[in-house]
Motif scaffolding. Structure first.
Motif, short mmCIF file in Angstrom:
data_model
loop_
_atom_site.label_atom_id
_atom_site.label_comp_id
_atom_site.label_asym_id
_atom_site.label_seq_id
_atom_site.Cartn_x
_atom_site.Cartn_y
_atom_site.Cartn_z
N TYR A 183 0.84 -1.20 0.00
CA TYR A 183 0.00 0.00 0.00
C TYR A 183 0.88 1.25 0.00
N LYS A 184 0.50 2.23 -0.78
CA LYS A 184 1.32 3.44 -0.96
C LYS A 184 0.91 4.61 -0.07
N GLY A 185 -0.14 4.43 0.71
CA GLY A 185 -0.57 5.50 1.59
C GLY A 185 -1.67 6.34 1.00
N PRO A 186 -2.40 7.08 1.83
CA PRO A 186 -3.58 7.83 1.36
C PRO A 186 -3.27 8.97 0.40
N TYR A 187 -2.05 9.48 0.43
CA TYR A 187 -1.72 10.60 -0.45
C TYR A 187 -1.32 10.15 -1.85
N LYS A 188 -0.99 8.87 -2.00
CA LYS A 188 -0.56 8.34 -3.31
C LYS A 188 -1.53 7.31 -3.86
N ASP A 189 -2.47 6.88 -3.05
CA ASP A 189 -3.41 5.85 -3.48
C ASP A 189 -4.39 6.40 -4.52
N THR A 190 -4.43 5.80 -5.68
CA THR A 190 -5.32 6.27 -6.74
C THR A 190 -6.57 5.40 -6.88
N SER A 191 -6.64 4.32 -6.11
CA SER A 191 -7.76 3.39 -6.24
C SER A 191 -9.01 3.88 -5.52
N LYS A 192 -8.84 4.78 -4.58
CA LYS A 192 -9.92 5.30 -3.73
C LYS A 192 -10.51 4.22 -2.81
N GLU A 193 -9.93 3.04 -2.83
CA GLU A 193 -10.38 1.95 -1.96
C GLU A 193 -9.63 1.96 -0.64
N GLY A 194 -8.42 2.51 -0.67
CA GLY A 194 -7.61 2.53 0.53
C GLY A 194 -6.99 1.18 0.82
N LEU A 195 -6.49 1.04 2.03
CA LEU A 195 -5.85 -0.20 2.45
C LEU A 195 -6.89 -1.32 2.55
N LYS A 196 -6.69 -2.38 1.79
CA LYS A 196 -7.66 -3.47 1.74
C LYS A 196 -7.75 -4.24 3.05
N ALA A 197 -6.70 -4.17 3.86
CA ALA A 197 -6.69 -4.89 5.13
C ALA A 197 -7.63 -4.25 6.16
N ILE A 198 -8.10 -3.02 5.87
CA ILE A 198 -9.08 -2.36 6.74
C ILE A 198 -10.35 -2.14 5.94
N GLN A 199 -11.46 -2.69 6.40
CA GLN A 199 -12.74 -2.59 5.70
C GLN A 199 -13.76 -1.83 6.54
N THR A 200 -14.57 -1.03 5.87
CA THR A 200 -15.61 -0.25 6.55
C THR A 200 -16.96 -0.51 5.87
N PRO A 201 -17.61 -1.62 6.22
CA PRO A 201 -18.89 -1.97 5.58
C PRO A 201 -19.99 -0.94 5.80
N ASP A 202 -19.90 -0.17 6.88
CA ASP A 202 -20.82 0.94 7.11
C ASP A 202 -20.13 1.95 8.02
N ASP A 203 -20.80 3.06 8.29
CA ASP A 203 -20.18 4.15 9.06
C ASP A 203 -19.84 3.77 10.49
N GLN A 204 -20.48 2.74 11.01
CA GLN A 204 -20.30 2.36 12.41
C GLN A 204 -19.45 1.10 12.60
N THR A 205 -19.02 0.49 11.52
CA THR A 205 -18.30 -0.78 11.61
C THR A 205 -16.95 -0.71 10.92
N ILE A 206 -15.92 -1.24 11.58
CA ILE A 206 -14.60 -1.30 10.96
C ILE A 206 -14.02 -2.69 11.23
N VAL A 207 -13.42 -3.27 10.19
CA VAL A 207 -12.91 -4.63 10.25
C VAL A 207 -11.45 -4.65 9.81
N PHE A 208 -10.61 -5.28 10.63
CA PHE A 208 -9.19 -5.40 10.31
C PHE A 208 -8.88 -6.84 9.94
N LYS A 209 -8.22 -7.02 8.79
CA LYS A 209 -7.84 -8.35 8.31
C LYS A 209 -6.32 -8.48 8.41
N LEU A 210 -5.85 -9.26 9.37
CA LEU A 210 -4.42 -9.43 9.58
C LEU A 210 -3.90 -10.59 8.73
N PRO A 211 -2.75 -10.43 8.05
CA PRO A 211 -2.16 -11.54 7.30
C PRO A 211 -1.78 -12.70 8.22
N LYS A 212 -1.32 -12.35 9.42
CA LYS A 212 -0.98 -13.33 10.44
C LYS A 212 -1.52 -12.87 11.79
#
Length: 264
Positions: A183-212
């Motif tokens: 991941y290149k960081g929020p200032y260089k990310d052009t996908s607008k998806e952000g870091l895939k390891a952090i998901q926000t299915p709605d405004d009140q929920t945040i999910v972290f996906k750890l590789p290990k």
């Protein structure tokens, strides 16, 4: 109001120069507040003495209102929650920043315990230890009254990847969630998806996906570097001059190496 013990946090790095700083927090009182001139707030308290607040509360008081002043021989390395690494700065950031979880506001060993803050509860952890899910409390807001969202938390954490702009702070979560540095960081990310390891299915929920799995992950989320940052208020390298508050106090004025004033 009192400062809080954060026993698990690292000691401050040595300052490169000695400077004079006066840090003051002006608190608005409730029904038993003072007369607005800062004359109350612990008058008559005895001198605490060296290390008086080590593992306990020095000059405990239930008095509300007044002005709390801090005198320091140095400024923070940065007041930006992403960049700060001084122990005293981490403690002070609790006045204007919140995290999903935080260290308990208790002296001594209890201060090392992780408790819910922005989140309703501690993490829901999957059976394999790789997925952490949090649900935000209702009604938590920024200093302008707008709700703090899961996207704000994600963006604040993603700023750790912008090391070319925001160097100096802890990067534990960066190394855990993105060990290969893809991941290149929020200032260089052009996908607008952000870091895939952090998901926000709605405004009140945040999910972290750890590789290990990592048993220290929730401790990392309790650090101020995991504070939310609102994208429209992010001034990048200048953010430390006036962070936008998610906590009980906000910046009123700041003169680097001279003074910092927070207001309720």
């Amino acid at each position: 109001m009192k400062t809080h013990s954060t026993g698990r946090r690292k000691q401050a790095l040595a300052a490169t120069a000695a400077i004079a700083a006066l840090l003051s927090v002006a608190a608005c009182g409730g029904g038993d507040s003072d007369d607005g001139n800062g004359s109350s707030g612990g008058g008559g308290a005895k001198a605490a003495g060296f290390d008086a607040a080590n593992n306990k509360v020095a000059n405990a008081s239930t008095k509300k209102g007044g002005t709390l002043k801090f005198a320091s021989v140095q400024d923070a390395d940065s007041w930006d929650t992403t960049r700060g690494y001084y122990g005293m700065a981490w403690n002070f950031m609790r006045y204007y920043s919140r995290q999903l979880v935080t260290n308990a506001a208790e002296p001594g060993a209890k201060g090392a315990e992780v408790v819910p803050d922005l989140a309703k509860d501690k993490a829901e952890i999957s059976s394999d230890g790789k997925t952490y899910t949090y649900h935000l409390r209702e009604g938590v807001t920024w200093e302008d009254g707008k709700p703090i969202t899961s996207q704000d938390v994600k963006y604040g954490i993603e700023r750790q990847w912008a090391q070319d702009v925001l160097s100096g702070g802890p990067v534990y979560i960066k190394n855990v969630l993105d060990p290969d540095g893809k991941y290149k960081g929020p200032y260089k990310d052009t996908s607008k998806e952000g870091l895939k390891a952090i998901q926000t299915p709605d405004d009140q929920t945040i999910v972290f996906k750890l590789p290990k799995r990592n048993s220290d992950f929730e401790e990392m989320l309790a650090m101020t570097s995991s504070s939310p940052v609102r994208k429209d208020k992010d001034t990048k390298s200048k953010y430390g001059l006036h962070p936008f508050s998610s906590g009980p106090y906000k910046f009123e004025s700041y003169k680097p190496a001279k003074s910092l004033t927070l207001v309720r």
